[in-house]
Design a protein around this motif. Structure first.
Motif, PDB file in Angstrom:
ATOM      1  N   ALA A 205       0.798  -1.229   0.000  1.00 34.62           N
ATOM      2  CA  ALA A 205       0.000   0.000   0.000  1.00 34.62           C
ATOM      3  C   ALA A 205       0.827   1.274   0.000  1.00 34.62           C
ATOM      4  O   ALA A 205       0.298   2.354  -0.246  1.00 34.62           O
ATOM      5  CB  ALA A 205      -0.929   0.006   1.219  1.00 34.62           C
ATOM      6  N   ALA A 206       2.134   1.173   0.283  1.00 29.95           N
ATOM      7  CA  ALA A 206       3.003   2.346   0.410  1.00 29.95           C
ATOM      8  C   ALA A 206       2.519   3.288   1.515  1.00 29.95           C
ATOM      9  O   ALA A 206       2.744   4.489   1.478  1.00 29.95           O
ATOM     10  CB  ALA A 206       3.119   3.100  -0.917  1.00 29.95           C
ATOM     11  N   LYS A 207       1.815   2.736   2.481  1.00 27.87           N
ATOM     12  CA  LYS A 207       1.436   3.470   3.680  1.00 27.87           C
ATOM     13  C   LYS A 207       1.186   2.456   4.795  1.00 27.87           C
ATOM     14  O   LYS A 207       1.078   1.250   4.539  1.00 27.87           O
ATOM     15  CB  LYS A 207       0.199   4.332   3.443  1.00 27.87           C
ATOM     16  N   LEU A 208       1.106   2.934   6.019  1.00 21.30           N
ATOM     17  CA  LEU A 208       0.976   2.052   7.172  1.00 21.30           C
ATOM     18  C   LEU A 208      -0.496   1.742   7.467  1.00 21.30           C
ATOM     19  O   LEU A 208      -1.355   2.596   7.275  1.00 21.30           O
ATOM     20  CB  LEU A 208       1.641   2.677   8.394  1.00 21.30           C
ATOM     21  N   PRO A 209      -0.772   0.536   7.967  1.00 16.73           N
ATOM     22  CA  PRO A 209      -2.174   0.183   8.241  1.00 16.73           C
ATOM     23  C   PRO A 209      -2.735   0.841   9.483  1.00 16.73           C
ATOM     24  O   PRO A 209      -3.943   1.066   9.573  1.00 16.73           O
ATOM     25  CB  PRO A 209      -2.115  -1.337   8.417  1.00 16.73           C
ATOM     26  N   PHE A 210      -1.879   1.153  10.458  1.00 19.12           N
ATOM     27  CA  PHE A 210      -2.347   1.698  11.737  1.00 19.12           C
ATOM     28  C   PHE A 210      -1.652   3.027  11.985  1.00 19.12           C
ATOM     29  O   PHE A 210      -0.427   3.094  12.087  1.00 19.12           O
ATOM     30  CB  PHE A 210      -2.051   0.719  12.881  1.00 19.12           C
ATOM     31  N   ARG A 211      -2.485   4.087  12.116  1.00 18.21           N
ATOM     32  CA  ARG A 211      -1.946   5.428  12.332  1.00 18.21           C
ATOM     33  C   ARG A 211      -2.848   6.182  13.297  1.00 18.21           C
ATOM     34  O   ARG A 211      -3.987   5.778  13.537  1.00 18.21           O
ATOM     35  CB  ARG A 211      -1.833   6.180  11.010  1.00 18.21           C
ATOM     36  N   GLY A 212      -2.326   7.262  13.818  1.00 22.80           N
ATOM     37  CA  GLY A 212      -3.112   8.106  14.710  1.00 22.80           C
ATOM     38  C   GLY A 212      -2.423   9.431  14.903  1.00 22.80           C
ATOM     39  O   GLY A 212      -1.204   9.543  14.765  1.00 22.80           O
ATOM     40  N   LYS A 213      -3.208  10.433  15.243  1.00 26.01           N
ATOM     41  CA  LYS A 213      -2.625  11.767  15.424  1.00 26.01           C
ATOM     42  C   LYS A 213      -1.803  11.850  16.700  1.00 26.01           C
ATOM     43  O   LYS A 213      -0.979  12.749  16.864  1.00 26.01           O
ATOM     44  CB  LYS A 213      -3.728  12.833  15.431  1.00 26.01           C
ATOM     45  N   ASP A 214      -2.007  10.906  17.624  1.00 27.75           N
ATOM     46  CA  ASP A 214      -1.222  10.828  18.844  1.00 27.75           C
ATOM     47  C   ASP A 214      -1.149   9.366  19.278  1.00 27.75           C
ATOM     48  O   ASP A 214      -1.744   8.477  18.659  1.00 27.75           O
ATOM     49  CB  ASP A 214      -1.810  11.707  19.957  1.00 27.75           C
ATOM     50  N   THR A 215      -0.403   9.113  20.352  1.00 29.35           N
ATOM     51  CA  THR A 215      -0.197   7.736  20.812  1.00 29.35           C
ATOM     52  C   THR A 215      -1.510   7.066  21.203  1.00 29.35           C
ATOM     53  O   THR A 215      -1.732   5.876  20.921  1.00 29.35           O
ATOM     54  CB  THR A 215       0.774   7.717  22.011  1.00 29.35           C
ATOM     55  N   GLU A 216      -2.403   7.822  21.829  1.00 32.75           N
ATOM     56  CA  GLU A 216      -3.675   7.248  22.265  1.00 32.75           C
ATOM     57  C   GLU A 216      -4.514   6.789  21.071  1.00 32.75           C
ATOM     58  O   GLU A 216      -5.080   5.685  21.090  1.00 32.75           O
ATOM     59  CB  GLU A 216      -4.446   8.273  23.096  1.00 32.75           C
ATOM     60  N   GLU A 217      -4.574   7.611  20.033  1.00 29.87           N
ATOM     61  CA  GLU A 217      -5.359   7.238  18.854  1.00 29.87           C
ATOM     62  C   GLU A 217      -4.701   6.075  18.119  1.00 29.87           C
ATOM     63  O   GLU A 217      -5.387   5.172  17.627  1.00 29.87           O
ATOM     64  CB  GLU A 217      -5.495   8.437  17.921  1.00 29.87           C
ATOM     65  N   LEU A 218      -3.367   6.083  18.047  1.00 27.03           N
ATOM     66  CA  LEU A 218      -2.658   4.971  17.425  1.00 27.03           C
ATOM     67  C   LEU A 218      -2.940   3.676  18.176  1.00 27.03           C
ATOM     68  O   LEU A 218      -3.204   2.626  17.574  1.00 27.03           O
ATOM     69  CB  LEU A 218      -1.155   5.255  17.397  1.00 27.03           C
TER      70      LEU A 218
END
Length: 378
Positions: A205-218
């Motif tokens: 996908a050339a991108k990560l499956p799990f992301r978040g704007k901060d550690t809690e969202e990740l």
């Protein structure tokens, strides 16, 4: 920006050329071996006050010294001074897999299969030696001149006894397994397999499956285990991804188990080739002797010479006729340009000898939608 590692003594027999990577614990430089004229990567570390620490610079050297595998970057020499440790490594001339994937805009499934098979082979070998990597990611997977994969950066690695559980958060958060976020004791070998699942997704996908704007969202997205590939892939690949990205660590495969998955099987490739090359042969109609039968077939235009027996049926659509989401198989080759040094992932030993293409695809930055594709493998 220079740091303490930039002020190091010279390395006898080598001439430093440029900086390849910079991390919190090490600096990687391109160097030329004066006697042979060959280029190498040199990882420079500060000598530890407590060399017995499992994460000491000497600890990384000891682990690298014990590993010999075609898909693991080789330690060529060690040099010690009172203040610094120099690890002379083989040079992966095509740079990091991260740079390659971003340049390609994601890999075709066949190419991803080849490279991921090599990554699994390297990790399976490490685990067989009771070495857990703990920082598996695209930036720590390098490519040699023939685009063969080399696993690098064992700065967070440990050699552990069978069944040992650990605590603590190590590695790159976006690649970390759910159990690392929970603060409980966990099996680091199974955590490596989750990281490999993230690697496989990112290769495609050339991108990560799990992301978040901060550690809690990740953390929330990782604990959910929800991901969506931006394009269609084979059922076998979907199943392997779901197996690796299983939130319950006890249900994840070992590296050796994952290597036996049918996505890698020659029978799967042979069946696919046969399906693609299959041709249905039709026996042409002859002219019947019975006059009524002849008249009937002629009325349908099914006799030779009536002008309709050679009319082609529906033709397959080319890639240009497919929706964009169905065209994920095109490969782009890196053009050969003069030597161009680029900065790579921290603590990696690599140099990219290909200039970035102006028309290369970039990783998508949009967030993954909420539906879950990666359920547990039963």
């Amino acid at each position: 920006m220079e740091g303490p590692l930039d002020f190091h003594p010279p390395l006898d027999g080598f001439r430093f050329v440029d900086v390849l990577g910079r991390g919190s614990f090490g600096l990687v430089k391109l160097a030329r071996h004066l006697a042979s004229g060959k280029y190498v990567a040199v990882k420079i570390l500060l000598q530890d006050a407590s060399p017995s620490s499992p994460l000491s610079a000497q600890g990384e050297a000891v682990i690298l010294r014990s590993l010999r595998h075609e898909n693991i970057v080789r330690l060529l020499a060690e040099r010690h001074t009172r203040t610094h440790l120099f690890l002379v490594m083989e040079l992966a001339t095509k740079g990091s897999l991260e740079s390659y994937v971003l340049e390609q805009g994601g890999l075709a499934e066949a190419e991803a299969r080849t490279l991921f098979r090599q990554a699994l082979a390297a990790v399976s070998y490490c685990h067989g030696q009771r070495v857990v990597h703990r920082d598996l990611k695209l930036g720590n997977l390098l490519l040699d001149a023939h685009l063969n994969l080399k696993l690098a950066d064992f700065g967070l690695s440990l050699r552990l006894e069978q069944g040992t559980l650990v605590r603590g958060f190590w590695g790159t958060p976006e690649y970390c397994a759910p159990e690392l976020f929970l603060g409980e004791a966990y099996d680091p070998f199974k955590a490596d397999l989750w990281s490999l699942g993230v690697v496989l997704f990112a290769m495609l996908a050339a991108k990560l499956p799990f992301r978040g704007k901060d550690t809690e969202e990740l953390q929330d997205t990782v604990l959910c285990g929800c991901y969506v590939l931006p394009r269609a892939v084979s059922p076998a690949l979907q199943e392997l991804l779901a197996w690796l990205l299983t939130v319950d660590a006890s249900r994840r495969p070992s590296a050796e188990d994952a290597r036996t998955h049918w996505w890698f099987g020659p029978s799967r490739e042979a069946a696919q080739d046969e399906e693609e090359d299959a041709v249905t042969l039709l026996q042409p109609l002859g002219v019947p002797r019975d006059s009524e039968a002849k008249e009937y077939l002629a009325g349908l235009g099914l006799l030779p010479g009536t002008g309709t027996e050679g009319t082609p049926g529906p033709q397959p659509c080319g890639p240009e006729a497919l929706p964009e989401s169905s065209q994920g198989g095109e490969q782009h080759h890196i053009e050969k340009d003069p030597l161009s040094l680029v900065s790579v992932s921290c603590d990696s030993m690599s140099v990219d000898v290909s200039s970035a293409r102006s028309d290369s695809s970039e990783a998508s930055s949009e967030s993954c939608p909420p539906p879950c594709l990666g359920a547990s493998r039963s």
